[in-house]
Enzyme design. Structure first.
Site, PDB file in Angstrom:
ATOM      1  N   CYS A 151       5.951  -0.657   7.359  1.00 33.38           N
ATOM      2  CA  CYS A 151       4.693  -0.099   6.864  1.00 33.38           C
ATOM      3  C   CYS A 151       4.868   1.212   6.122  1.00 33.38           C
ATOM      4  CB  CYS A 151       3.725   0.107   8.013  1.00 33.38           C
ATOM      5  SG  CYS A 151       4.322   1.279   9.239  1.00 33.38           S
TER       6      CYS A 151
ATOM      7  N   CYS B  15      -1.785   0.938   0.760  1.00 36.44           N
ATOM      8  CA  CYS B  15      -2.776   0.901   1.839  1.00 36.44           C
ATOM      9  C   CYS B  15      -2.170   1.492   3.113  1.00 36.44           C
ATOM     10  CB  CYS B  15      -3.234  -0.539   2.088  1.00 36.44           C
ATOM     11  SG  CYS B  15      -4.570  -0.693   3.307  1.00 36.44           S
ATOM     12  N   CYS B  16      -0.925   1.112   3.412  1.00 33.63           N
ATOM     13  CA  CYS B  16      -0.248   1.652   4.587  1.00 33.63           C
ATOM     14  C   CYS B  16      -0.041   3.157   4.457  1.00 33.63           C
ATOM     15  CB  CYS B  16       1.101   0.968   4.785  1.00 33.63           C
ATOM     16  SG  CYS B  16       1.028  -0.725   5.409  1.00 33.63           S
TER      17      CYS B  16
ATOM     18  N   CYS C 208      -3.615  -7.872   8.662  1.00 31.87           N
ATOM     19  CA  CYS C 208      -2.193  -7.960   8.306  1.00 31.87           C
ATOM     20  C   CYS C 208      -1.341  -8.520   9.434  1.00 31.87           C
ATOM     21  CB  CYS C 208      -1.668  -6.582   7.908  1.00 31.87           C
ATOM     22  SG  CYS C 208      -2.480  -5.886   6.452  1.00 31.87           S
TER      23      CYS C 208
ATOM     24  N   CYS D 173      -2.501  -3.864  11.910  1.00 30.61           N
ATOM     25  CA  CYS D 173      -3.902  -3.972  11.518  1.00 30.61           C
ATOM     26  C   CYS D 173      -4.339  -5.440  11.562  1.00 30.61           C
ATOM     27  CB  CYS D 173      -4.098  -3.407  10.113  1.00 30.61           C
ATOM     28  SG  CYS D 173      -3.908  -1.612  10.010  1.00 30.61           S
TER      29      CYS D 173
END
Length: 238
Positions: free
Chosen positions: A221, A110-111, A196, A193
């Site tokens: 990240c 995702c990062c 997170c 984010c």
């Protein structure tokens, strides 16, 4: 001179050297407190250093509000780089919107989509990039150098605030009336984010609120990571 005055002078000298010797250069701002110090120093000196931020699509409203604060305070628009819509949609369709909670691998993917790939586009064509990283932020940054050779991006990387303390950062912000993310006043020393990041408790590590469900040694990240490992990139003498 005070400790802060010395650090400011050193940082101003580093930024001036970057502008003189590494043009074009860019500053990657996460809009956090450290990054606002650098933003203030760059814009006050009118240095030819671009400033950009990664708009991941999952940032807090308070973080996005900093963009407007910079525009109002300095008359400057921070450039935004966003993830590719197709990549985000494919990840969500295949894994779910919040699959990053399931494993370190899913979180890093995702990062990669939301931050690492846009960073590559933001850095393209530049000779150097600047970050607001500090050694005191976490164990993974304890060996951070002010100037580094960054083979991952084929350029020089600068961390002008590497030896600044948390107190230095906030003393500068208050003395110079620098706008900052209000989440810092609500127990968020490190802000990423929204899903997170959480506030921390007194005594916790400053990055304890980032990916709080993971082990401390995995809390990066990918912006400063190659092949899943934190880059211990070679220090370059100033």
């Amino acid at each position: 001179m005070s400790d802060l005055a010395n650090r400011v002078a050193d940082t101003q000298a580093i930024l001036a050297r970057i502008a003189a010797e590494y043009t074009p250069a860019v500053f990657a701002s996460s809009l956090a407190a450290e990054d606002m110090v650098l933003t203030d120093l760059i814009l006050r000196a009118r240095l030819p250093i671009g400033i950009f931020s990664l708009e991941t699509g999952r940032l807090h409203a308070e973080t996005l509000a900093v963009l407007d604060a910079v525009k109002s305070h300095y008359g400057h628009d921070i450039a935004l780089f966003r993830p590719q819509t197709e990549a985000v949609d494919a990840y969500v369709e295949q894994n779910g919107l919040n699959a990053f909670y399931d494993s370190v691998e899913m979180r890093r993917e995702c990062c990669r989509i939301r931050k690492v790939e846009p960073l590559g586009r933001a850095l393209a064509g530049n000779k150097a990039w600047i970050t607001g990283q500090r050694r005191a932020q976490s164990a993974t940054r304890s060996e951070l150098s002010t100037q580094e050779d960054d083979p991952a991006h084929g350029m020089t990387k600068f961390n002008p605030l590497a030896d600044w303390s948390e107190d230095n950062v906030w003393e500068y912000i208050r003395a110079n009336k620098v706008p900052y993310n209000v989440l810092h006043d609500r127990g968020y020393p490190s802000i990423g984010c929204e899903p997170c990041t959480r506030a921390i408790q007194p005594g916790e590590d400053v990055r304890a609120g980032r990916w709080w469900w993971e082990n401390p040694d995995s809390k990066e990240c990918g912006l400063h990571v190659v092949d899943g490992k934190l880059i211990r990139i070679k220090s370059v003498a100033a």
